[in-house]
Design an enzyme around this catalytic site. Sequence first.
Site, PDB file in Angstrom:
ATOM      1  N   VAL A  69      12.631   1.424   4.651  1.00 27.70           N
ATOM      2  CA  VAL A  69      12.367   0.133   4.011  1.00 27.70           C
ATOM      3  C   VAL A  69      13.294  -0.014   2.804  1.00 27.70           C
ATOM      4  O   VAL A  69      13.376   0.890   1.974  1.00 27.70           O
ATOM      5  CB  VAL A  69      10.895   0.029   3.561  1.00 27.70           C
TER       6      VAL A  69
ATOM      7  N   ASP B 208      -3.154   0.252  11.811  1.00 27.47           N
ATOM      8  CA  ASP B 208      -2.578   1.284  10.938  1.00 27.47           C
ATOM      9  C   ASP B 208      -3.006   1.052   9.498  1.00 27.47           C
ATOM     10  O   ASP B 208      -2.182   1.034   8.586  1.00 27.47           O
ATOM     11  CB  ASP B 208      -1.052   1.293  11.072  1.00 27.47           C
TER      12      ASP B 208
HETATM   13  N1  LIG Z   1       6.688  -5.229   1.283  1.00 25.95           N
HETATM   14  C1  LIG Z   1       6.991  -4.140   0.553  1.00 25.95           C
HETATM   15  N2  LIG Z   1       7.233  -4.259  -0.768  1.00 25.95           N
HETATM   16  C2  LIG Z   1       7.523  -3.160  -1.510  1.00 25.95           C
HETATM   17  N3  LIG Z   1       7.588  -1.912  -1.041  1.00 25.95           N
HETATM   18  C3  LIG Z   1       7.359  -1.725   0.266  1.00 25.95           C
HETATM   19  C4  LIG Z   1       7.061  -2.820   1.137  1.00 25.95           C
HETATM   20  N4  LIG Z   1       6.881  -2.339   2.378  1.00 25.95           N
HETATM   21  C5  LIG Z   1       7.057  -0.994   2.287  1.00 25.95           C
HETATM   22  N5  LIG Z   1       7.347  -0.615   1.030  1.00 25.95           N
HETATM   23  C6  LIG Z   1       7.618   0.745   0.547  1.00 25.95           C
HETATM   24  O1  LIG Z   1       8.294   1.461   1.565  1.00 25.95           O
HETATM   25  C7  LIG Z   1       7.567   2.651   1.863  1.00 25.95           C
HETATM   26  C8  LIG Z   1       7.728   2.959   3.328  1.00 25.95           C
HETATM   27  O2  LIG Z   1       6.998   2.022   4.089  1.00 25.95           O
HETATM   28  P1  LIG Z   1       6.718   2.250   5.617  1.00 25.95           P
HETATM   29  O3  LIG Z   1       5.838   1.152   6.074  1.00 25.95           O
HETATM   30  O4  LIG Z   1       7.997   2.446   6.316  1.00 25.95           O
HETATM   31  O5  LIG Z   1       5.982   3.655   5.663  1.00 25.95           O
HETATM   32  P2  LIG Z   1       4.457   4.012   5.614  1.00 25.95           P
HETATM   33  O6  LIG Z   1       3.659   2.820   5.247  1.00 25.95           O
HETATM   34  O7  LIG Z   1       4.331   5.207   4.758  1.00 25.95           O
HETATM   35  O8  LIG Z   1       4.132   4.444   7.092  1.00 25.95           O
HETATM   36  P3  LIG Z   1       3.979   3.509   8.396  1.00 25.95           P
HETATM   37  O9  LIG Z   1       5.285   3.609   9.079  1.00 25.95           O
HETATM   38  O10 LIG Z   1       2.885   4.108   9.171  1.00 25.95           O
HETATM   39  O11 LIG Z   1       3.697   2.136   7.942  1.00 25.95           O
HETATM   40  C9  LIG Z   1       6.146   2.370   1.432  1.00 25.95           C
HETATM   41  O12 LIG Z   1       5.501   3.540   1.067  1.00 25.95           O
HETATM   42  C10 LIG Z   1       6.329   1.447   0.249  1.00 25.95           C
HETATM   43  O13 LIG Z   1       6.475   2.216  -0.928  1.00 25.95           O
END
Ligand SMILES: Nc1ncnc2c1ncn2[C@@H]1O[C@H](COP(=O)(O)OP(=O)(O)OP(=O)(O)O)[C@@H](O)[C@H]1O
Length: 675
Positions: A367, A479
């Site tokens: 991300v 999730d």
């Molecule tokens: N919309 C957003 N705004 C700000 N930060 C974000 C946003 N989306 C994700 N992040 C950041 O990016 C990180 C990675 O997100 P990601 O969704 O890839 O992983 P996750 O939530 O740990 O696992 P999953 O893949 O199961 O969702 C998050 O922990 C968060 O800190």
Amino acid sequence: MAAKRHPCILVFVCLILSLGPNHGAFCTAEAQSFVYSGFNGADIILDGVAMVRPNGLLQLTNISDVRGYAFHRDPLLFLEYPNGVARSFSISLVFGIQSEFIESSVDGMTFFVAAGKNFSGTFSGGFLGLFNDSTDGSPDNHIFAVEVDTFKNGEFMDMDSNHIGIDINSLFSIQAHTAGFYDDTTGLFTNLTLNNGEPMQLWVEYDAQTTHVNSTLAPLGVAKPRKPLFSTTTNLSDVLKDPSYVGLSGSTGPVNTQYYVLGWSFAMDGPAPAINITNLPKLPHGHRKKARSKVLEVVLPISTAVFIALVGTGIFLIARRRLRYAELLDDWEVEFGPHRFSYKDLYHATEGFKDKRLLGAGGFGKVYKGVLSTSKLEVAVKKVPHESGQGMKEFITEVASIGRLRHRYLVQLLGYCRHKDELILVYEYMPNGSLDKYLHCEEDKPTLDWTQRFGIIKGVACGLFYLHEKWEKIVIHRDIKASNVLLDREMNGHLGDFGLSRLYDHGTDLQTTHVVGTMGYLAPELLCMGKASPLTDVFAFGAFLLEVACGKRPIRQDSQGKQIMLVDWVLENWQNGSLMQTMDKRLQGNYDNDEANMVLKLGLLCLHPFPTSRPAMRQVIEYFDGDTSLPVLAPTHFNVNMVSMMQSREFIPVIISYPDITTSIGTFSDLSGGR
Ligand SMILES: Nc1ncnc2c1ncn2[C@@H]1O[C@H](COP(=O)(O)OP(=O)(O)OP(=O)(O)O)[C@@H](O)[C@H]1O
Ligand SMILES: *[C@@H]1O[C@H](CO)[C@@H](O)[C@H](O)[C@H]1NC(C)=O
Ligand SMILES: *[C@@H]1O[C@H](CO)[C@@H](O)[C@H](O)[C@H]1NC(C)=O
Ligand SMILES: *[C@@H]1O[C@H](CO)[C@@H](O)[C@H](O)[C@H]1NC(C)=O
Ligand SMILES: *[C@@H]1O[C@H](CO)[C@@H](O)[C@H](O)[C@H]1NC(C)=O
Ligand SMILES: *[C@@H]1O[C@H](CO)[C@@H](O)[C@H](O)[C@H]1NC(C)=O
Ligand SMILES: *[C@@H]1O[C@H](CO)[C@@H](O)[C@H](O)[C@H]1NC(C)=O
Ligand SMILES: *[C@@H]1O[C@H](CO)[C@@H](O)[C@H](O)[C@H]1NC(C)=O
Ligand SMILES: [Mg+2]
């Protein structure tokens, strides 16, 4: 802007000289005009990736995402002394554009006049190597440029992907025109495809008296058409500085495009010297058809009929392709069109997916933080590797329809983009990141207080209720976990990441075959039968409630490496009458007892192994609103006979693919053991 900087000594010399009677003589005497037919031995300075090939061909770019420059070595005096009025000048340029794809050449090349030749702070891609996102549009740039633009940048309001434009300090052209020329004999306009791989010639003249800028284009070998492609008016006296450099820039985006220059001429106060086209360097052999320019050059005067036939065929082919294209994109285009982003925009928004823009990485991809250049909107851009194949369309359909979901406590999905084997999802940006970082930080760090936590819990409950019941379709999140709860500036919780969810129409069977989610949040029936339902979300929500209240992960390891389920520990404490002992120690007892008590009990209720014993989100909201009080629960409420349940289901295949299940099932067997 880097271009502001120029060698001080030179300015000094020029100033002194310009005060004298022979104004301009020293600085510009030999440099009043130049002509290069090929660039071997040319008096130019190269920068970026630009190079002169052995045959004298100037190659501005060679790969994707680069910039290349060529400057005439000596700066020139563009302003008349002492009134500061910009002088007339003119250029002519023979160039050729070749691209790895016939369909697209990204981004463009320019002829420019600038106060300096340090362009180190500029961006490639749509910024054409002249500006960056903070300098674009600034009057401090002192840049006049003619863009040969082969990409339609929405953010700069480009008219199409094949135009010539006049730029003053900004990529928003003051005027632009589709590439082409007016035939001298017929007066008809003929389109030219800039990236057709063939050399063509561009003339630009600035007239000091009228402040007109004329731009004229023609295929190489066709004499300069009398009628310019377009003419615009701009007084360069207020734009240019003295002295200024004349230069050429080439800039590529994600597509490997070569911008070549075969010849270049310039003159102050008069027409540019003619470029001798008989001994120009040759363009490398592209894999392109020569049909078009040959037709224009040779056949047009002889046989208009052939030309018309060709155009007719062309139109037919284009129309047929359009139709095919439309068919392919049909249902997404119409319905989800507004949610599609161009890769280029996202690429620029994230500075080329630079590591410093990385917000985090999860199970499905990385991300990045991005800023959309048009709206200056901050976004989170998630790159999900995904083979384009069978599942892709289904997935996009789903993603796009989720894009229409809008709720205060959901992270808004703004759109998506497909690029090679990646699906890129664009979400609204949440400045305070994900909740897990606050819950599971070091002991001594400040954490969220109870009011904030309770607010977040209620927000997530609202968001989930909306997904389950309030929208046109049932959306199962699948999730729910602390890392998918993101915090806005005011620390409100927003449920994010619908990447894994699947949509179901109301009333259809909710049976699916894939188990997705995260251990510790997965309901037993999901593990056993892969059956996701709103009630499996409620289970995960329960795990989330305990996680927030206790400040502990749903599954953690003790010092011996044995896994401890948070739910077991809370249940045990409840049975021992010490439920409130499980509250996060970092809250230091600062919480509303009734609220905390309700959250813990509700968490356990949602974590009930039997789906039917769990509340629906509608009820959860009622509990929070105080409309209904939580059912009076005894710890024994949870002593159910798990063994009989397990025997009635086929869970063995699942155990094979999910080794962790033994832990989960162990947990619920323990529950029954407590009877
Ligand atoms: N919309 C957003 N705004 C700000 N930060 C974000 C946003 N989306 C994700 N992040 C950041 O990016 C990180 C990675 O997100 P990601 O969704 O890839 O992983 P996750 O939530 O740990 O696992 P999953 O893949 O199961 O969702 C998050 O922990 C968060 O800190
Ligand atoms: C843009 O260019 C200016 C001037 O060169 C520079 O100071 C600035 O750091 C650049 N901005 C970015 C984001 O590179
Ligand atoms: C592109 O040009 C740069 C600079 O001249 C050079 O270092 C690089 O190797 C070239 N790349 C290719 C693929 O030709
Ligand atoms: C160009 O400007 C940057 C700062 O914007 C500076 O770091 C760099 O040294 C300059 N390069 C040259 C060749 O002057
Ligand atoms: C030239 O191109 C423009 C834009 O692509 C198009 O609208 C126009 O119809 C074309 N004209 C001819 C004569 O092909
Ligand atoms: C620009 O084009 C117009 C015709 O459209 C012509 O009258 C004028 O002389 C041209 N100016 C220059 C500087 O060539
Ligand atoms: C252009 O601007 C300069 C300086 O502002 C002015 O002196 C000159 O008259 C202007 N030229 C025209 C044609 O308006
Ligand atoms: C162009 O170059 C060729 C080859 O060098 C030469 O024979 C010819 O005279 C030149 N034409 C002009 C108009 O200078
Ligand atoms: Mg996530």
